[in-house]
Design a protein around this motif. Structure first.
Motif, PDB file in Angstrom:
ATOM      1  N   MET A   1      10.335  -8.231   4.292  1.00 47.86           N
ATOM      2  CA  MET A   1      10.036  -7.055   4.367  1.00 47.86           C
ATOM      3  C   MET A   1      10.792  -6.039   5.046  1.00 47.86           C
ATOM      4  SD  MET A   1       6.184  -5.616   5.106  1.00 47.86           S
ATOM      5  CE  MET A   1       5.361  -6.529   4.050  1.00 47.86           C
ATOM      6  N   LEU A   6       8.090   0.109   7.116  1.00 44.78           N
ATOM      7  CA  LEU A   6       7.056  -0.227   7.790  1.00 44.78           C
ATOM      8  C   LEU A   6       7.496   0.029   9.457  1.00 44.78           C
ATOM      9  CD1 LEU A   6       5.835  -3.459   6.526  1.00 44.78           C
ATOM     10  CD2 LEU A   6       4.961  -1.295   6.343  1.00 44.78           C
ATOM     11  N   MET A  87       0.228  -8.677  11.283  1.00 43.28           N
ATOM     12  CA  MET A  87       0.353  -8.413   9.792  1.00 43.28           C
ATOM     13  C   MET A  87       1.526  -9.506   9.340  1.00 43.28           C
ATOM     14  SD  MET A  87      -1.932  -6.584   8.721  1.00 43.28           S
ATOM     15  CE  MET A  87      -3.229  -7.329   9.767  1.00 43.28           C
ATOM     16  N   GLU A  88       2.314  -9.891  10.227  1.00 43.77           N
ATOM     17  CA  GLU A  88       3.411 -10.815   9.682  1.00 43.77           C
ATOM     18  C   GLU A  88       3.144 -12.374  10.100  1.00 43.77           C
ATOM     19  OE1 GLU A  88       7.107  -7.581   9.944  1.00 43.77           O
ATOM     20  OE2 GLU A  88       6.864  -9.225  11.642  1.00 43.77           O
ATOM     21  N   GLU A  94      -2.423 -12.089   4.454  1.00 45.06           N
ATOM     22  CA  GLU A  94      -3.281 -11.828   3.679  1.00 45.06           C
ATOM     23  C   GLU A  94      -4.029 -10.308   3.699  1.00 45.06           C
ATOM     24  OE1 GLU A  94      -6.112 -14.941   3.377  1.00 45.06           O
ATOM     25  OE2 GLU A  94      -4.610 -16.600   3.718  1.00 45.06           O
ATOM     26  N   LYS A  96      -2.545  -7.939   5.173  1.00 41.54           N
ATOM     27  CA  LYS A  96      -1.610  -6.611   4.518  1.00 41.54           C
ATOM     28  C   LYS A  96      -1.541  -6.724   3.256  1.00 41.54           C
ATOM     29  CE  LYS A  96       2.103  -3.977   4.758  1.00 41.54           C
ATOM     30  NZ  LYS A  96       1.769  -3.780   3.474  1.00 41.54           N
ATOM     31  N   LYS A  97      -1.779  -7.820   2.310  1.00 40.25           N
ATOM     32  CA  LYS A  97      -1.683  -7.829   0.982  1.00 40.25           C
ATOM     33  C   LYS A  97      -2.997  -7.044   0.331  1.00 40.25           C
ATOM     34  CE  LYS A  97       0.199 -10.963  -1.145  1.00 40.25           C
ATOM     35  NZ  LYS A  97       0.369 -12.718  -1.718  1.00 40.25           N
ATOM     36  N   ARG A  98      -3.968  -7.367   0.989  1.00 36.37           N
ATOM     37  CA  ARG A  98      -5.302  -6.951   0.485  1.00 36.37           C
ATOM     38  C   ARG A  98      -5.376  -5.309   0.916  1.00 36.37           C
ATOM     39  NH1 ARG A  98     -11.167  -9.208   2.297  1.00 36.37           N
ATOM     40  NH2 ARG A  98     -12.527  -7.620   1.277  1.00 36.37           N
ATOM     41  N   TYR A  99      -4.903  -4.917   1.849  1.00 41.38           N
ATOM     42  CA  TYR A  99      -4.880  -3.505   2.327  1.00 41.38           C
ATOM     43  C   TYR A  99      -3.349  -2.775   2.260  1.00 41.38           C
ATOM     44  CZ  TYR A  99      -9.548  -4.596   3.663  1.00 41.38           C
ATOM     45  OH  TYR A  99     -10.753  -4.755   3.924  1.00 41.38           O
ATOM     46  N   GLU A 100      -2.730  -3.269   1.237  1.00 38.28           N
ATOM     47  CA  GLU A 100      -1.167  -2.983   0.945  1.00 38.28           C
ATOM     48  C   GLU A 100      -0.858  -1.396   1.067  1.00 38.28           C
ATOM     49  OE1 GLU A 100       2.570  -4.275  -1.253  1.00 38.28           O
ATOM     50  OE2 GLU A 100       0.695  -4.729  -2.150  1.00 38.28           O
ATOM     51  N   SER A 101      -1.969  -0.750   0.310  1.00 35.89           N
ATOM     52  CA  SER A 101      -1.649   0.843   0.215  1.00 35.89           C
ATOM     53  C   SER A 101      -1.895   1.575   1.429  1.00 35.89           C
ATOM     54  CB  SER A 101      -2.419   1.231  -0.961  1.00 35.89           C
ATOM     55  OG  SER A 101      -3.660   0.922  -1.005  1.00 35.89           O
ATOM     56  N   THR A 104       0.870   0.813   6.121  1.00 34.66           N
ATOM     57  CA  THR A 104       2.516   1.152   5.526  1.00 34.66           C
ATOM     58  C   THR A 104       3.265   1.392   6.884  1.00 34.66           C
ATOM     59  OG1 THR A 104       1.833   3.473   5.076  1.00 34.66           O
ATOM     60  CG2 THR A 104       1.885   1.890   3.222  1.00 34.66           C
TER      61      THR A 104
END
Length: 412
Positions: A1, A6, A87-88, A94, A96-101, A104
């Motif tokens: 990423m 970010l 988040m890494e 997981e 980060k992916k769940r609340y991806e939008s 940022t």
């Protein structure tokens, strides 16, 4: 990423005051996030999620200088279930992916209900005082991000609700949502309302959409709006909107979104209707962006020389140097060999002007990078001596009590 996507955001304010005391927010580490959701359901409390990364400096300062203030620790420990995740790593990936939008930038601070829904959101590292002011609305359905969104969608267009919603969206760093809400709100108003001082103040602060009906009205009715608000205010607003579009062109040319040739032509034409230095500067930026990213180095060199040697639109030498350095990032890596000499010429032209020592040092480092790429070791040594001399001048000036303004760095 990519970390460019970010960034460590400090969009809300400077980290001020707030010395660490004896307490700290009690972040739970045992169990999973699902366990915390279940706990939230039983306790009827919200989850406070601190989304951070190990490399984010503002995240670390927030943890050290804000989360450790007694009053903040007491408030959060009493009212929330507190968790923080890198988040890494681990479960943070997981989440980060769940609340991806929503995640940022870092730090991102989320207030989540037992259904896993985001109720409130803050992006950035506020001071202790601002942190409390920005967090308290999470407990008030009428003032939280989710609550304000529901009120707005239900048709509440009162000035108080709309203003609060705009501010909260700004604190959550949601530019797209802010754009959509502002467009919906202002485009629904009678165009005559744009002559009102309070409406104009709100619109000029929050509406940045060239496709909105309201902005198009502003462009087409400048004469009457100039009478209501003053030509300078109207032009400043228009240029602020267009300036964002110009900045967006850089992203397009970098391949992050399609290049809109029609929009580019429209921008040049519209900027040409405003006759001041700021409008001319935006046109200059467009020419540099377009030629640089299309690989048209002949045009890029021509525009750069014109910018350096002309008294307008950028008359301040330090600003010219910043413009040069801003638009020549990765120049030594991207420019062809036969155009590297252009960069040396730009520096030499600017150094003939009345540049301050800090500006001269920045320019000389740029020149050194080019000469190093060309393999001109003797010239590099000569530049090193010039750098030492300019740094000495800077130190001597500071000892005499002189100060130097910070360089104007851009993001194009």
């Amino acid at each position: 990423m990519k970390r460019t996507m970010l960034t460590c955001a400090i969009s809300i304010g400077l980290l001020l005051g707030a010395n660490a005391q004896n307490k700290s927010i009690d972040f739970k580490h045992e169990g999973t996030f699902s366990d915390r959701l279940a706990e939230a359901g039983k306790s009827k409390k919200l989850i406070f999620l601190d989304a951070y990364t190990s490399w984010c400096v503002p995240c670390k300062v927030l943890a050290k200088e804000v989360f450790t203030v007694d009053s903040i620790a007491d408030f959060f420990n009493a009212n929330f279930i507190n968790v923080h995740y890198d988040m890494e790593k681990g479960e943070g990936l997981e989440l980060k992916k769940r609340y991806e939008s929503d995640i940022t930038a870092y730090p991102t601070l989320l207030f989540i209900n037992d259904k896993g829904e985001i109720v409130h959101k803050i992006v950035g590292a506020p001071s202790a005082k601002n942190f409390m002011e920005l967090s308290r609305p999470a407990l008030n359905p009428a003032l939280s991000l989710k609550g304000l969104a529901q009120k707005f969608e239900a048709g509440d267009r009162s000035v108080s609700t709309v203003t609060a919603y705009f501010k909260t969206l700004g604190n959550s760093n949601d530019a797209e949502k802010s754009k959509a809400v502002a467009t919906t709100y202002f485009d629904a108003l009678p165009t005559t309302d744009l002559k009102k001082g309070d409406v104009w103040a709100l619109m000029s602060k929050y509406l940045f959409n060239t496709e909105s009906k309201s902005f198009k009205y502003v462009l087409g009715h400048r004469t009457e709006l100039n009478k209501a608000h003053g030509e300078e205010q109207v032009n400043t607003y228009i240029l602020n909107v267009l300036g964002r579009e110009v900045g967006g062109l850089s992203l397009a040319y970098y391949g992050r979104k399609p290049v809109d040739a029609e929009k580019e032509e429209w921008l040049i034409k519209t900027l040409g209707t405003i006759h001041n230095d700021k409008a001319a500067t935006e046109v200059l930026k467009m020419k540099l962006i377009s030629s640089r990213n299309k690989g048209d180095w002949d045009t890029f060199n021509k525009v750069m020389v014109e910018m350096i040697t002309s008294a307008k639109p950028i008359s301040y030498v330090g600003a010219k140097a910043s413009m040069l350095l801003n638009f020549t990032r990765k120049f030594t890596a991207s420019a062809p060999e036969d155009h590297l000499k252009d960069g040396v010429s730009w520096v030499d032209l600017l150094l003939k002007t009345d540049v301050t020592p800090p500006v001269a040092v920045d320019l000389l480092y740029f020149k050194k990078a080019i000469l190093s790429k060309q393999g001109k070791a003797d010239d590099v040594q000569s530049v090193d001596k010039q750098i030492v001399f300019q740094q000495k001048l800077k130190t001597e000036a500071e000892q005499r009590g002189e100060s130097f303004p910070m360089s104007i760095k851009g993001f194009l």
